[in-house]
Design an enzyme around this catalytic site. Structure first.
Site, PDB file in Angstrom:
ATOM      1  N   LYS A  52      40.487  12.856  21.672  1.00  0.00           N
ATOM      2  CA  LYS A  52      41.400  12.877  20.493  1.00  0.00           C
ATOM      3  C   LYS A  52      40.272  12.434  19.397  1.00  0.00           C
ATOM      4  O   LYS A  52      39.267  11.515  19.630  1.00  0.00           O
ATOM      5  CB  LYS A  52      42.111  11.532  20.954  1.00  0.00           C
ATOM      6  CG  LYS A  52      43.057  11.126  20.430  1.00  0.00           C
ATOM      7  CD  LYS A  52      42.882  10.699  18.769  1.00  0.00           C
ATOM      8  CE  LYS A  52      42.627   9.563  18.965  1.00  0.00           C
ATOM      9  NZ  LYS A  52      42.481   8.981  17.125  1.00  0.00           N
ATOM     10  N   GLU A  71      31.107   2.821  23.994  1.00  0.00           N
ATOM     11  CA  GLU A  71      29.684   2.889  22.832  1.00  0.00           C
ATOM     12  C   GLU A  71      29.873   2.068  21.589  1.00  0.00           C
ATOM     13  O   GLU A  71      31.121   2.786  20.478  1.00  0.00           O
ATOM     14  CB  GLU A  71      29.020   3.609  22.497  1.00  0.00           C
ATOM     15  CG  GLU A  71      28.118   4.676  23.398  1.00  0.00           C
ATOM     16  CD  GLU A  71      27.276   4.190  24.170  1.00  0.00           C
ATOM     17  OE1 GLU A  71      26.965   3.451  23.961  1.00  0.00           O
ATOM     18  OE2 GLU A  71      26.783   4.689  25.518  1.00  0.00           O
ATOM     19  N   CYS A  96      25.100   4.509  14.203  1.00  0.00           N
ATOM     20  CA  CYS A  96      25.721   3.043  15.071  1.00  0.00           C
ATOM     21  C   CYS A  96      24.119   2.674  15.097  1.00  0.00           C
ATOM     22  O   CYS A  96      24.249   1.792  15.506  1.00  0.00           O
ATOM     23  CB  CYS A  96      26.200   3.693  16.922  1.00  0.00           C
ATOM     24  SG  CYS A  96      25.865   4.810  17.866  1.00  0.00           S
ATOM     25  N   GLU A 144      28.333  -5.319  10.533  1.00  0.00           N
ATOM     26  CA  GLU A 144      27.838  -3.774   9.927  1.00  0.00           C
ATOM     27  C   GLU A 144      28.317  -3.195   9.414  1.00  0.00           C
ATOM     28  O   GLU A 144      29.555  -2.953   8.491  1.00  0.00           O
ATOM     29  CB  GLU A 144      28.037  -3.552  11.570  1.00  0.00           C
ATOM     30  CG  GLU A 144      27.976  -2.060  11.637  1.00  0.00           C
ATOM     31  CD  GLU A 144      28.555  -0.924  12.759  1.00  0.00           C
ATOM     32  OE1 GLU A 144      29.264  -1.518  12.889  1.00  0.00           O
ATOM     33  OE2 GLU A 144      27.578  -0.199  12.976  1.00  0.00           O
TER      34      GLU A 144
HETATM   35  P1  NAD Z   1      37.068   2.941  14.899  1.00  0.00           P
HETATM   36  O1  NAD Z   1      37.025   2.481  16.096  1.00  0.00           O
HETATM   37  O2  NAD Z   1      37.766   2.766  13.651  1.00  0.00           O
HETATM   38  O3  NAD Z   1      37.477   4.652  15.611  1.00  0.00           O
HETATM   39  C1  NAD Z   1      37.058   5.790  16.604  1.00  0.00           C
HETATM   40  C2  NAD Z   1      38.346   6.377  17.057  1.00  0.00           C
HETATM   41  O4  NAD Z   1      38.868   5.148  17.647  1.00  0.00           O
HETATM   42  C3  NAD Z   1      39.266   6.835  16.020  1.00  0.00           C
HETATM   43  O5  NAD Z   1      38.867   8.121  16.910  1.00  0.00           O
HETATM   44  C4  NAD Z   1      40.060   6.288  16.754  1.00  0.00           C
HETATM   45  O6  NAD Z   1      41.341   7.258  15.983  1.00  0.00           O
HETATM   46  C5  NAD Z   1      40.558   5.327  17.916  1.00  0.00           C
HETATM   47  N1  NAD Z   1      41.623   4.072  17.779  1.00  0.00           N
HETATM   48  C6  NAD Z   1      41.965   3.657  16.725  1.00  0.00           C
HETATM   49  N2  NAD Z   1      42.536   2.460  16.808  1.00  0.00           N
HETATM   50  C7  NAD Z   1      43.091   3.431  18.460  1.00  0.00           C
HETATM   51  C8  NAD Z   1      43.703   2.691  19.821  1.00  0.00           C
HETATM   52  N3  NAD Z   1      44.354   0.938  19.514  1.00  0.00           N
HETATM   53  N4  NAD Z   1      43.615   2.934  20.914  1.00  0.00           N
HETATM   54  C9  NAD Z   1      42.522   3.839  20.656  1.00  0.00           C
HETATM   55  N5  NAD Z   1      41.552   4.114  20.074  1.00  0.00           N
HETATM   56  C10 NAD Z   1      42.010   4.234  18.669  1.00  0.00           C
HETATM   57  O7  NAD Z   1      35.732   3.857  14.950  1.00  0.00           O
HETATM   58  P2  NAD Z   1      35.053   4.221  12.762  1.00  0.00           P
HETATM   59  O8  NAD Z   1      35.603   3.716  12.203  1.00  0.00           O
HETATM   60  O9  NAD Z   1      36.065   5.779  13.408  1.00  0.00           O
HETATM   61  O10 NAD Z   1      33.782   4.330  13.211  1.00  0.00           O
HETATM   62  C11 NAD Z   1      32.490   3.642  13.153  1.00  0.00           C
HETATM   63  C12 NAD Z   1      32.428   3.129  14.523  1.00  0.00           C
HETATM   64  O11 NAD Z   1      31.626   3.992  15.150  1.00  0.00           O
HETATM   65  C13 NAD Z   1      30.844   1.808  13.556  1.00  0.00           C
HETATM   66  O12 NAD Z   1      31.261   0.216  13.726  1.00  0.00           O
HETATM   67  C14 NAD Z   1      30.104   2.664  14.880  1.00  0.00           C
HETATM   68  O13 NAD Z   1      29.115   1.711  15.174  1.00  0.00           O
HETATM   69  C15 NAD Z   1      30.899   2.604  15.843  1.00  0.00           C
HETATM   70  N6  NAD Z   1      29.668   3.605  16.418  1.00  0.00           N
HETATM   71  C16 NAD Z   1      29.266   3.546  17.610  1.00  0.00           C
HETATM   72  C17 NAD Z   1      28.508   4.344  18.488  1.00  0.00           C
HETATM   73  C18 NAD Z   1      27.456   4.473  19.737  1.00  0.00           C
HETATM   74  O14 NAD Z   1      27.334   4.964  20.057  1.00  0.00           O
HETATM   75  N7  NAD Z   1      27.077   2.300  19.823  1.00  0.00           N
HETATM   76  C19 NAD Z   1      27.929   5.620  18.144  1.00  0.00           C
HETATM   77  C20 NAD Z   1      28.929   5.818  16.534  1.00  0.00           C
HETATM   78  C21 NAD Z   1      29.743   5.070  15.643  1.00  0.00           C
END
Ligand code: NAD
Length: 477
Positions: free
Chosen positions: A170, A243, A277, A374
């Protein structure tokens, strides 16, 4: 408009039950493609398909799985140009970086193909044989973010498949298309139902977390969403790899040769326009070198060629989406209102698309939003310090714990400080470096579990201890 994309469920390409939603090109701010909106019933079907395929796939040999993943890597390589262009359209990064993302995807896929899960013999005596095996967990759901959509999907899916699981992917609704293409490529080489993709704008993520047919979730995204995933996964005690967000600090020790480190620090902070990230997000610099490093970084920032990722010569693309752009603007404006000095950038560009130039901010400190939160975008705050111990204390004061780095000419001293960082990764004289054979993951509110390496692969398995004893001798009569 590009051709419409479709879901892949049980080996069939199908339209979404709920129609389509637009995918926006960050360089224009306008829709350039449509993505299918899947329904909860389609998620159920994808989970059922994965469950049905699991019996066969978990029984496949090492050689079969290795062969399948190697062929997937070959296809990705063959289709790299088209895939890279699609990543630029949906994500915004410059084409060279999109190619690097594809190359990373290939490298991680080939690494997963080569991995073999070891069997550990714990005891081998006449009294008993004890072995530790690892079995696949079953149906894995992969939920991915919008910053490195293709590569993070590879990081989730390949080890999951390699370990014998079936997957429902997803992707983020902001960047779903390159993941759909990736899944289509994988599906050519594995039995029906082993890999599936369901996209949709709202509600699908939470439908996954609450789904009783899913055994594990590998999630990359924000800390806040990670917390909801964890809460909602309790129903059937899903295994989780989380992550999450980071707010990586870097400490530049006094007497560091600024000219030698400025470029590497800039690249670590602004990798993928800062939307990474493990990007460097707070820079602690000794007061004796504060101005010099700030100016050196601003010089590099001013040399960037900002533009649409497909334009020739562009080194710096747009922010991926309007919300993230608004957050970056808000954090810089907040710092400016508190007296910060913005050395370069600091304003959204007056053109279509979500462009914000690389921005260097000085005169900020802990307790201000730009330092504490962040930013996940093209702005780097520099914080001056006088005492290294104090800088270390402030670096560790964050609730996040993804990565951190220490820079200095005296490597022994730099390592001694880096060893005390409260983070999943501690780098010395580099930052945000990762590779397929080295586990990566965060601590504190940056999540738990690791990806990559043998430890990363084993997260997609569940241990099974196997005892074998000789038949008891017949009881003496
Ligand atoms: P997000 O948390 O908004 O979304 C991530 C995913 O979760 C998307 O596919 C989204 O549709 C889904 N999602 C949204 N609500 C959900 C729910 N209630 N239940 C399950 N899934 C749900 O994050 P983003 O804005 O897409 O990404 C940015 C963030 O990701 C930043 O905080 C970044 O640091 C983090 N990130 C972390 C890593 C790592 O390896 N630690 C790597 C890349 C990004």
């Amino acid at each position: 408009m590009m051709r419409d994309h479709e879901l892949l469920i049980g080996g069939e390409r199908v339209p979404g039950d709920e129609g389509y939603f637009d995918v926006t090109d960050p360089a224009s701010g306008s829709a350039f493609a449509r993505c299918p909106a899947g329904s909860p019933a389609q998620l159920d079907r994808a989970v059922d398909a994965a469950r049905s395929a699991f019996g066969e796939w978990q029984g496949a040999s090492h050689a079969q799985r290795c062969e399948a993943l190697t062929r997937v890597a070959d296809d990705i390589e063959r289709e790299a140009d088209e895939l890279a262009r699609l990543i630029v359209r949906e994500q915004g990064k410059p084409l060279t970086l999109a190619h690097a993302e594809i190359a990373g995807g290939v490298a991680w896929t080939r690494y997963a193909a080569s991995q073999e899960i070891p069997v550990e013999t714990i005891e081998q005596t006449p009294a008993q044989q004890i072995e530790l095996h690892h079995r696949p967990v079953g149906v894995v759901a992969s939920i991915t973010p919008w910053n490195w959509p293709f590569m993070i999907a590879v990081w989730h899916i390949m080890p999951a498949l390699r370990a014998g699981n079936c997957v429902v992917s997803k992707p983020s609704s902001l960047t779903p298309l390159s993941t759909i293409r990736l899944v289509e490529i994988i599906a050519r080489h594995v039995p029906r139902g082993v890999i599936n993709v369901v996209t949709g704008e709202r509600g699908l993520g939470s439908a996954i977390t609450g789904h009783p047919g899913i055994d594990k979730i590998v999630f990359t995204g924000s800390t806040e969403t990670g917390q909801s995933v964890m809460r909602a996964s309790a129903g059937n005690l899903k295994r989780l790899t989380l992550e999450l967000g980071g707010n990586d600090a870097a400490i530049v020790l006094p007497d560091t040769p600024i000219a030698a480190v400025a470029e590497a620090i800039f690249q670590a902070a602004f990798l993928n326009m800062g939307q990474t990230c493990s990007a460097l997000k707070r820079l602690y610099v000794h007061e004796s070198q504060y101005r010099e490093l700030g100016e050196a970084l601003a010089d590099i920032a001013r040399r960037q060629v900002v533009g649409a990722g497909l334009e020739e010569g562009v080194t710096f693309g747009p922010v991926q989406n309007a919300d993230q752009l608004a957050l970056v603007s808000e954090l810089v404006d907040d710092a400016r209102a508190q007296g910060a000095e913005v050395l370069c950038g600091g304003e959204r560009l007056a053109r279509d698309g979500f462009f914000y130039p690389p921005t260097i901010v000085m005169g900020v400190s802990d307790g201000q939003r730009l330092v504490d939160e962040e930013q996940f975008g093209p702005v780097l705050p520099l914080v001056a310090y006088t005492d290294v111990e104090d800088a270390l204390r402030r670096a560790n004061a964050s609730s996040m714990g993804l990565g951190g780095s220490v820079w200095g000419a005296d490597e022994v001293h730099a390592r001694a400080i880096a060893n005390r960082l409260e983070s999943g990764v501690a780098w010395v004289n580099c930052h945000a470096r990762i590779q397929p054979d080295t586990p990566f993951g965060g601590c504190k509110m940056s999540g738990f579990g690791v990806e990559f390496g043998m430890q990363g692969l084993l997260e997609f398995t569940t241990p099974q201890l196997r005892f074998t004893c000789p038949l008891p001798s017949p009881a003496a009569s």
